[in-house]
Scaffold this motif. Structure first.
Motif, PDB file in Angstrom:
ATOM      1  N   ILE A  19       1.035  -1.193   0.196  1.00  0.00           N
ATOM      2  CA  ILE A  19      -0.033  -0.057  -0.023  1.00  0.00           C
ATOM      3  C   ILE A  19       0.638   1.396  -0.050  1.00  0.00           C
ATOM      4  O   ILE A  19       0.633   2.204  -0.758  1.00  0.00           O
ATOM      5  CB  ILE A  19      -0.883   0.028   1.032  1.00  0.00           C
ATOM      6  N   LEU A  20       1.825   1.235   0.784  1.00  0.00           N
ATOM      7  CA  LEU A  20       2.684   2.289   0.844  1.00  0.00           C
ATOM      8  C   LEU A  20       3.474   2.615  -0.427  1.00  0.00           C
ATOM      9  O   LEU A  20       3.561   3.728  -0.862  1.00  0.00           O
ATOM     10  CB  LEU A  20       3.897   1.958   1.700  1.00  0.00           C
TER      11      LEU A  20
ATOM     12  N   LEU B 165       2.306   1.524  -3.527  1.00  0.00           N
ATOM     13  CA  LEU B 165       1.281   2.280  -4.284  1.00  0.00           C
ATOM     14  C   LEU B 165       1.057   3.450  -4.018  1.00  0.00           C
ATOM     15  O   LEU B 165       0.700   4.473  -5.117  1.00  0.00           O
ATOM     16  CB  LEU B 165       0.058   1.503  -4.103  1.00  0.00           C
ATOM     17  N   LEU B 166       0.868   4.080  -2.838  1.00  0.00           N
ATOM     18  CA  LEU B 166       0.610   5.246  -2.577  1.00  0.00           C
ATOM     19  C   LEU B 166       1.755   6.343  -3.066  1.00  0.00           C
ATOM     20  O   LEU B 166       1.587   7.334  -3.531  1.00  0.00           O
ATOM     21  CB  LEU B 166       0.111   5.582  -1.220  1.00  0.00           C
ATOM     22  N   TYR B 167       3.048   5.786  -3.134  1.00  0.00           N
ATOM     23  CA  TYR B 167       4.117   6.588  -3.521  1.00  0.00           C
ATOM     24  C   TYR B 167       4.231   6.758  -4.837  1.00  0.00           C
ATOM     25  O   TYR B 167       4.271   7.853  -5.356  1.00  0.00           O
ATOM     26  CB  TYR B 167       5.432   5.936  -2.814  1.00  0.00           C
TER      27      TYR B 167
ATOM     28  N   LEU C 197       1.673   6.577  -6.546  1.00  0.00           N
ATOM     29  CA  LEU C 197       0.598   7.558  -7.218  1.00  0.00           C
ATOM     30  C   LEU C 197       0.719   9.115  -6.990  1.00  0.00           C
ATOM     31  O   LEU C 197       0.276   9.832  -7.642  1.00  0.00           O
ATOM     32  CB  LEU C 197      -0.797   7.288  -6.414  1.00  0.00           C
ATOM     33  N   THR C 198       1.695   9.296  -5.911  1.00  0.00           N
ATOM     34  CA  THR C 198       1.945  10.681  -5.652  1.00  0.00           C
ATOM     35  C   THR C 198       3.347  11.238  -5.891  1.00  0.00           C
ATOM     36  O   THR C 198       3.644  12.452  -6.194  1.00  0.00           O
ATOM     37  CB  THR C 198       1.836  10.813  -4.180  1.00  0.00           C
TER      38      THR C 198
END
Length: 60
Positions: A49-50, A52-54, A56-57
């Protein structure tokens, strides 16, 4: 002293997996084995999840 919030993930995950395993099993060996496995599963999930969020941002 400024401790990154992500460092709290390791002890919290360990405690959660240990308490969950202890509530489901009575044998000490089973508790430890299942707790280690659950710790690994939770850690891999959270790191995924970390990541994936990285990803995406990073383009923002």
């Amino acid at each position: 002293m400024n401790i990154p919030v992500l460092l709290y993930m390791l002890p919290m995950t360990a405690v959660i997996s240990l308490v969950y395993s202890a509530s489901r099993f009575e044998d000490t060996q089973a508790i430890i084995a299942k707790s280690i496995r659950l710790f690994a599963q939770i850690s891999v999930f959270l790191l995924g999840i970390l990541l994936l969020l990285y990803l995406l941002t990073v383009k923002l």
